[in-house]
Motif scaffolding. Structure first.
Motif, PDB file in Angstrom:
ATOM      1  N   LEU A  17     -28.541 -45.196  86.748  1.00 36.23           N
ATOM      2  CA  LEU A  17     -28.930 -44.987  85.348  1.00 36.23           C
ATOM      3  C   LEU A  17     -28.307 -46.036  84.445  1.00 36.23           C
ATOM      4  CD1 LEU A  17     -28.616 -41.096  85.103  1.00 36.23           C
ATOM      5  CD2 LEU A  17     -30.730 -42.420  84.981  1.00 36.23           C
ATOM      6  N   THR A  18     -27.033 -46.328  84.652  1.00 33.94           N
ATOM      7  CA  THR A  18     -26.348 -47.314  83.814  1.00 33.94           C
ATOM      8  C   THR A  18     -27.008 -48.674  83.908  1.00 33.94           C
ATOM      9  OG1 THR A  18     -24.234 -46.145  84.036  1.00 33.94           O
ATOM     10  CG2 THR A  18     -24.141 -48.454  83.384  1.00 33.94           C
ATOM     11  N   ILE A  19     -27.283 -49.116  85.133  1.00 32.51           N
ATOM     12  CA  ILE A  19     -27.902 -50.435  85.337  1.00 32.51           C
ATOM     13  C   ILE A  19     -29.264 -50.503  84.660  1.00 32.51           C
ATOM     14  CG2 ILE A  19     -28.916 -51.954  87.079  1.00 32.51           C
ATOM     15  CD1 ILE A  19     -26.640 -50.983  88.968  1.00 32.51           C
ATOM     16  N   ASN A  20     -30.090 -49.487  84.885  1.00 32.48           N
ATOM     17  CA  ASN A  20     -31.456 -49.514  84.345  1.00 32.48           C
ATOM     18  C   ASN A  20     -31.489 -49.362  82.834  1.00 32.48           C
ATOM     19  OD1 ASN A  20     -33.811 -49.447  86.536  1.00 32.48           O
ATOM     20  ND2 ASN A  20     -31.998 -48.461  87.412  1.00 32.48           N
ATOM     21  N   LEU A  21     -30.649 -48.506  82.287  1.00 33.31           N
ATOM     22  CA  LEU A  21     -30.623 -48.337  80.838  1.00 33.31           C
ATOM     23  C   LEU A  21     -30.099 -49.589  80.143  1.00 33.31           C
ATOM     24  CD1 LEU A  21     -29.336 -44.663  80.773  1.00 33.31           C
ATOM     25  CD2 LEU A  21     -31.485 -45.428  79.738  1.00 33.31           C
ATOM     26  N   ARG A  22     -29.029 -50.157  80.652  1.00 36.81           N
ATOM     27  CA  ARG A  22     -28.483 -51.375  80.029  1.00 36.81           C
ATOM     28  C   ARG A  22     -29.448 -52.541  80.132  1.00 36.81           C
ATOM     29  NH1 ARG A  22     -22.130 -50.715  81.960  1.00 36.81           N
ATOM     30  NH2 ARG A  22     -21.581 -49.226  80.301  1.00 36.81           N
ATOM     31  N   ALA A  23     -30.194 -52.609  81.235  1.00 33.44           N
ATOM     32  CA  ALA A  23     -31.181 -53.680  81.389  1.00 33.44           C
ATOM     33  C   ALA A  23     -32.280 -53.594  80.342  1.00 33.44           C
ATOM     34  CB  ALA A  23     -31.799 -53.624  82.787  1.00 33.44           C
ATOM     35  N   ARG A  24     -32.463 -52.395  79.780  1.00 33.35           N
ATOM     36  CA  ARG A  24     -33.490 -52.195  78.744  1.00 33.35           C
ATOM     37  C   ARG A  24     -32.893 -52.115  77.337  1.00 33.35           C
ATOM     38  NH1 ARG A  24     -34.831 -50.463  83.519  1.00 33.35           N
ATOM     39  NH2 ARG A  24     -37.008 -50.399  84.222  1.00 33.35           N
ATOM     40  N   GLY A  25     -31.634 -52.540  77.216  1.00 32.87           N
ATOM     41  CA  GLY A  25     -31.035 -52.673  75.895  1.00 32.87           C
ATOM     42  C   GLY A  25     -30.339 -51.448  75.358  1.00 32.87           C
ATOM     43  N   TYR A  26     -30.108 -50.431  76.204  1.00 31.74           N
ATOM     44  CA  TYR A  26     -29.402 -49.232  75.747  1.00 31.74           C
ATOM     45  C   TYR A  26     -27.892 -49.410  75.865  1.00 31.74           C
ATOM     46  CZ  TYR A  26     -33.843 -46.635  75.992  1.00 31.74           C
ATOM     47  OH  TYR A  26     -35.127 -46.188  75.803  1.00 31.74           O
TER      48      TYR A  26
END
Length: 227
Positions: A17-26
């Motif tokens: 979740l961390t990787i995917n959310l941060r990759a989308r600017g969260y």
């Protein structure tokens, strides 16, 4: 930047979740148990919460109930529980959406985006003005006579509960439950200590408060007298 709190006892899921959310600017913070999640929320209100139900300390439904005691932050449940009764209970307790594991990351992120959009569209700020005191409860900003006032997360939590019912009595037990949790019923000394601190910071005369009023032995209320 949208701040998302992900709560799950599975470290692999939290990493994903961390990787995917941060990759989308969260902006992302994680918690592996319910108590840690509630502490994070107390310190910094997220824009959305992804919440597992099977937590090792406090059940996710209990975390959800405690959140709904003081905030309408969007909560997307992410759980291995597939039974219809579990979904219905979570939604009845205030979850905005329910996603079962194993899950599709793109679908989960779409549901988080939708929950944040719905929340933003219906959001209303809680602002209290009383004399030279100005409180933006939603943004947790306070000034007195134009000067910034620093309030602790617990002080803000108490003020938020009172401000949501401005002018109305909030009973001691209800205030304890909403701020400290359902296991607190008799710790009225907590309220006396924190209300005294709030009054010292915000009242012109803390010994004769005009905003944060006490109904002795019953509860408290927030009133906004004109300046």
């Amino acid at each position: 930047m949208t701040f998302v709190l992900a709560v799950d006892d599975d470290s692999a899921i939290l990493r994903t979740l961390t990787i995917n959310l941060r990759a989308r600017g969260y902006d992302v913070e994680t918690a592996a148990d319910g108590r840690s999640a509630l502490q994070i929320v107390d310190e910094r209100m997220p824009d959305a919460v992804i919440l597992d139900l099977g937590l090792p300390d406090i059940d996710g439904l209990t975390v959800l109930k405690r959140l709904r005691g003081f905030t309408q932050v969007p909560v997307v449940v992410l759980s291995a529980r597939h039974e219809s009764d579990d979904k219905v209970e979570a939604l009845d307790e205030g979850a905005d959406d329910y996603v079962t594991k194993p899950f599709d990351m793109e679908e989960l992120l779409a549901r988080v985006r939708a929950a944040v959009r719905r929340s933003s569209a219906g959001a209303t700020s809680i602002v209290v003005e009383a004399g030279d005191v100005w409180l933006d409860v939603t943004e947790r900003r306070a000034t007195r006579a134009g000067e910034d006032v620093r309030l602790t997360p617990t002080e803000w939590h108490i003020i938020e509960v009172l401000a949501r019912r401005e002018g109305r009595l909030v009973r001691q037990a209800d205030l304890l439950h909403e701020v400290w949790g359902p296991g607190y019923d008799r710790e009225t000394n907590y309220l006396r200590v924190y209300l005294a601190q709030i009054r010292r910071k915000l009242e012109a005369d803390p010994a004769r408060p005009a905003m944060f009023l006490t109904d002795p032995g019953i509860g408290y209320r927030l009133v906004a007298p004109p300046g």
